[in-house]
Each structure stands twice: as C-alpha cells, then as structure tokens.
Design an enzyme around this catalytic site. Structure first.
Site, PDB file in Angstrom:
ATOM      1  N   CYS A  78       0.854  -1.182   0.000  1.00 15.35           N
ATOM      2  CA  CYS A  78       0.000   0.000   0.000  1.00 15.35           C
ATOM      3  C   CYS A  78       0.894   1.238   0.000  1.00 15.35           C
ATOM      4  O   CYS A  78       1.939   1.250   0.663  1.00 15.35           O
ATOM      5  CB  CYS A  78      -0.896  -0.010   1.237  1.00 15.35           C
ATOM      6  SG  CYS A  78      -2.049   1.369   1.247  1.00 15.35           S
ATOM      7  N   GLU A 159      -6.962  12.123  -5.638  1.00 16.39           N
ATOM      8  CA  GLU A 159      -7.167  13.564  -5.455  1.00 16.39           C
ATOM      9  C   GLU A 159      -6.503  14.375  -6.556  1.00 16.39           C
ATOM     10  O   GLU A 159      -5.400  14.051  -7.011  1.00 16.39           O
ATOM     11  CB  GLU A 159      -6.600  14.029  -4.099  1.00 16.39           C
ATOM     12  CG  GLU A 159      -7.441  13.583  -2.928  1.00 16.39           C
ATOM     13  CD  GLU A 159      -6.962  14.123  -1.585  1.00 16.39           C
ATOM     14  OE1 GLU A 159      -7.740  14.025  -0.624  1.00 16.39           O
ATOM     15  OE2 GLU A 159      -5.816  14.628  -1.483  1.00 16.39           O
ATOM     16  N   HIS A 173      -3.803   6.988  -3.597  1.00 17.76           N
ATOM     17  CA  HIS A 173      -3.388   6.117  -2.486  1.00 17.76           C
ATOM     18  C   HIS A 173      -4.048   4.752  -2.680  1.00 17.76           C
ATOM     19  O   HIS A 173      -5.273   4.659  -2.694  1.00 17.76           O
ATOM     20  CB  HIS A 173      -3.859   6.761  -1.175  1.00 17.76           C
ATOM     21  CG  HIS A 173      -3.671   5.910   0.042  1.00 17.76           C
ATOM     22  ND1 HIS A 173      -4.478   6.021   1.153  1.00 17.76           N
ATOM     23  CD2 HIS A 173      -2.772   4.941   0.339  1.00 17.76           C
ATOM     24  CE1 HIS A 173      -4.080   5.165   2.080  1.00 17.76           C
ATOM     25  NE2 HIS A 173      -3.053   4.487   1.602  1.00 17.76           N
ATOM     26  N   PRO A 298       0.157  12.311   2.982  1.00 17.21           N
ATOM     27  CA  PRO A 298      -1.152  12.949   2.814  1.00 17.21           C
ATOM     28  C   PRO A 298      -1.813  13.283   4.139  1.00 17.21           C
ATOM     29  O   PRO A 298      -1.625  12.576   5.133  1.00 17.21           O
ATOM     30  CB  PRO A 298      -1.952  11.867   2.077  1.00 17.21           C
ATOM     31  CG  PRO A 298      -1.362  10.581   2.569  1.00 17.21           C
ATOM     32  CD  PRO A 298       0.099  10.852   2.836  1.00 17.21           C
ATOM     33  N   MET A 301      -9.032  14.042   3.982  1.00 17.57           N
ATOM     34  CA  MET A 301      -9.647  14.522   2.743  1.00 17.57           C
ATOM     35  C   MET A 301     -10.026  16.007   2.734  1.00 17.57           C
ATOM     36  O   MET A 301     -10.443  16.523   1.701  1.00 17.57           O
ATOM     37  CB  MET A 301     -10.853  13.661   2.390  1.00 17.57           C
ATOM     38  CG  MET A 301     -11.983  13.703   3.387  1.00 17.57           C
ATOM     39  SD  MET A 301     -13.267  12.494   3.016  1.00 17.57           S
ATOM     40  CE  MET A 301     -14.102  13.248   1.654  1.00 17.57           C
ATOM     41  N   HIS A 322       3.510   8.237   7.287  1.00 13.95           N
ATOM     42  CA  HIS A 322       2.842   7.970   6.006  1.00 13.95           C
ATOM     43  C   HIS A 322       1.542   8.759   5.870  1.00 13.95           C
ATOM     44  O   HIS A 322       0.805   8.579   4.917  1.00 13.95           O
ATOM     45  CB  HIS A 322       2.572   6.474   5.843  1.00 13.95           C
ATOM     46  CG  HIS A 322       1.373   5.943   6.562  1.00 13.95           C
ATOM     47  ND1 HIS A 322       1.111   6.206   7.892  1.00 13.95           N
ATOM     48  CD2 HIS A 322       0.352   5.140   6.131  1.00 13.95           C
ATOM     49  CE1 HIS A 322      -0.004   5.585   8.243  1.00 13.95           C
ATOM     50  NE2 HIS A 322      -0.488   4.944   7.198  1.00 13.95           N
TER      51      HIS A 322
END
Length: 393
Positions: A78, A159, A173, A298, A301, A322
């Site tokens: 991931c 995004e 992601h 990141p 959202m 991360h």
C-alpha cells in the site's frame, strides 16, 4: 531532540517521534514488538503512530533473520503516487465536477474491478510468476488481472490538488488489492500454525514470524516482493488513466510531460543496510526517506498533503510518517460526527458528501501540521498541496 525513548522496560529500546504519550493498548503493542528476540537495535515510532494489528501503524521494525508477516499487514505494498503537471488552477475553472465524474467512471473503487482489460495490464511481466505464488491463490488470477488498475476501499483515495504556487498535482493512495490481502492472510495463518506446532510463546499471536533459511520464509518473501510490485504497478495504471483525463480537459488531449513523479510504498518490507548490518526493515505505515528520496505524506480529505524529500535520519531507519494517522476508529468517527460535520469539514472540495464516507471525515485524523512539525529531522517539505477533488474508495 525530536524523538524520545519510551520507558517500556524492554531489551530493545523504542524511540518515538510522536508528541503524545501512547495509550495503554499502544504501549503494550510497542512493548510486545520490542521484546521479540530478533528485533534489531531499536523500534522507531513515527509521529502518526496508532493502533494496528500485532504492531502499531506508524512503526518501523528492523529484524535479523526473521520477519513478521502480520507486521507488514494485509495491504502489502500500500502506498502513494503523485505527479506534478505543468498546468495552473485557472485551467480547472468550471471543470471540477465533470473531471470527478470521469475519474469515477475510469477507475473502479471499493470492491469494483475493470470490465475491460488494457494491453499494458495483460502484458505486465508479473503474470509470468503467478504460478509460483502460494497454492491457495491460484484460482484468483483472473480477479487479480481485473483488479489491476482499481482503487479499493477504506482510506484509499484519488485527489486532484493544487500546490502553493498553483500548479496542478495528481495524487492517489492504493495497494495490492484482493490478491495482496489473500497472500498476506495465507502466510499469516502459516506463521501462526508454525508457532503453535513449535510451542513458541508469543506476547501476541499476530506476532508469529518466519525464520530465514526456512522454506516458509522463502515463500513469504517471494510472494511479498510480487505483491509489492503489483501494488506499485497498480498505482501506475490508475495514474496513467487519471493523467489522460486531466490532459483531455487541460491540454486538449495532448500528452504532457510531468514536472515531477513520485511512487512510494508505506506498508512493506525490504532488506536494507542500517548501522553497518543487513537487516529486514518492515515499515508498517511509514515511508522510506533516505537522503534525496521523495515521499508523499497525505493529510485527511479536507486537509493539506505534503511532498517531501528525505534527510536520511539513521535513528528512524531513514523513515518518516505515512500520513496524519487516525485519531479515532472508523466506528467512533461514525458515532461522533454527522453529515453536516462532513459537509463543513470538506468545504471547497469536489467530493461525495454522504454517510458512506463519514468514517473518513478530517476530524477523525490527527492535525497534519502537528505531525509534520514532529518530523523536521526526518524530511524537508518540497511542496504543500490542497485537494480540489477527492474520490474515496
């Protein structure tokens, strides 16, 4: 000193970059890992550290002659991908909703898979080794082919962002989808079975491990590398589709050379050299940040995200956080926040605003600025991004 050594009375120290003390459950998890006999030098906890399965999410575990499959986790490989495009925000005016709808049509999310398979997917060289993967995944090849180029669910996202200089960035992601999860589960089960047969006393069953030189270790390591490659390529396939949509709207369909491209794992294991020794480094929710390594951190959202460059900090095994890290579980978030909160916290972002993504509300995550302040010795910030479109898995 930005990190502190935790008082856990373990043979192997635990160094933490978090600016908060751990909960009882988190402390116990850190202690369990640090007490394993094959853990090398110390365990490093990143600023976004929080509860995981077996080991804390946001932990970096270096081991000698053994590896813990549950510490790597079930979403093998991931990670994040981002590209900086030579376009500015003015070109996006009035186009955000249409772009979002086209991305959603081009990239399957959740449990979705591709109805049509692209040539670059069928041509991927990883399929040649599929027959060498764990025998229990052999019937899943066609599903793995259909899922290559799909986002998945949970906290995975796509995004469209703008940086502080108004440049357009594409960011996503995702991981190794169903096939990575399946491989991980089978190997975790094998490790637990071996521990039971050998009557090994473990502080937590999820810390069952494989020892180097055994066929079980070799099989896991082989499948792990395969799944990590699948995850990286999965991000490449989605990014190519995403880029194509942006070029259609902002460059009249003309292929455009990106200014910068980054693709990094944050759930994986590799063999690396640290403190003069070759060790297995498991980054469970951490990004490699050697000198000149580019990484992506990141926020949630509705928050900022960061493109970073590593400083090669030896104590962190050249790693950084991360993301922002969860402040509360998905279940808690759904109980604490309302749909109105979601609408308020994602103001200015073109995204779905329904109850299915309430558990991903920004308020469920730690403030990203705090997390970044805690790792100024691990990375330097190259770009600060803010999303204008967000698509959740």
């Amino acid at each position: 000193m930005p990190y502190q050594e935790l008082e856990l009375s373990t043979t192997t120290p635990v160094l933490s970059w978090a600016n908060h003390s751990l909960s009882n459950d988190e402390s116990r998890m850190a202690k369990n890992v640090a007490s394993l006999p094959f853990v090398f030098k110390h365990v490093a906890l990143m600023p976004d550290v929080h509860l995981g399965k077996g080991a804390l999410v946001g932990s970096v575990i270096a081991t000698k002659e053994a590896i813990i499959p549950a510490a790597v986790g079930v979403d093998i490989g991931c990670g994040m991908a981002a590209i900086k495009m030579p376009f500015n925000s003015e070109k996006l005016e009035g186009k955000l909703k249409q772009i979002r709808l086209e991305i959603e049509a081009a990239i399957p999310v959740g449990f979705g898979e591709n109805k049509e398979i692209e040539k670059n997917v069928t041509n991927w060289q990883g399929w040649r080794d599929f027959k060498e993967l764990h025998k229990n995944v052999q019937r899943s090849e066609s599903k793995a082919i259909k899922q290559l180029g799909s986002l998945g669910g949970g906290n995975h996202f796509i995004e469209l962002c703008l940086d502080t200089e108004n440049f357009v960035w594409l960011m996503l992601h995702s991981g190794s989808r169903g096939i990575g999860n399946l491989l991980a589960q089978h190997h975790i089960d094998t490790a637990k079975e071996l521990a039971k047969l050998a009557d090994i006393s473990l502080p937590d069953r999820d810390l069952a491990y494989f020892v180097t030189g055994t066929p079980e270790f070799a099989a896991y390591w082989h499948d792990l590398q395969w799944a990590q490659n699948y995850a990286r390529f999965n991000r490449d396939v989605m990014m190519a589709r995403f880029k194509h949509i942006i070029e259609k709207h902002l460059a009249g369909g003309k292929p455009t050379k990106p200014i910068l491209q980054v693709n990094c794992h944050h759930n994986y294991a590799e063999k690396e050299l640290h403190f003069g020794e070759n060790v297995y480094v498991t980054r469970k929710g951490a990004v490699r940040s050697r000198v000149e390594d580019y990484g992506i951190i990141p926020g949630s959202m509705g928050a900022k995200s960061f493109i970073v460059k590593g400083k090669g900090n030896a104590e962190s095994y050249c790693s950084c956080s991360h993301g922002a890290g969860r402040l509360m579980s998905r279940h808690q978030a759904k109980n604490v926040f309302t749909l109105d909160d979601l609408v308020e916290q994602t103001k200015g972002v073109e995204c779905r605003k329904d109850e299915s993504i309430l558990d991903e509300i920004p308020g469920a995550y730690k403030p990203i600025d705090e997390v970044m302040n805690q790792q100024s010795d691990l990375v330097e910030i190259v770009a600060t991004l803010k999303q204008v479109i967000c698509i959740k898995g």
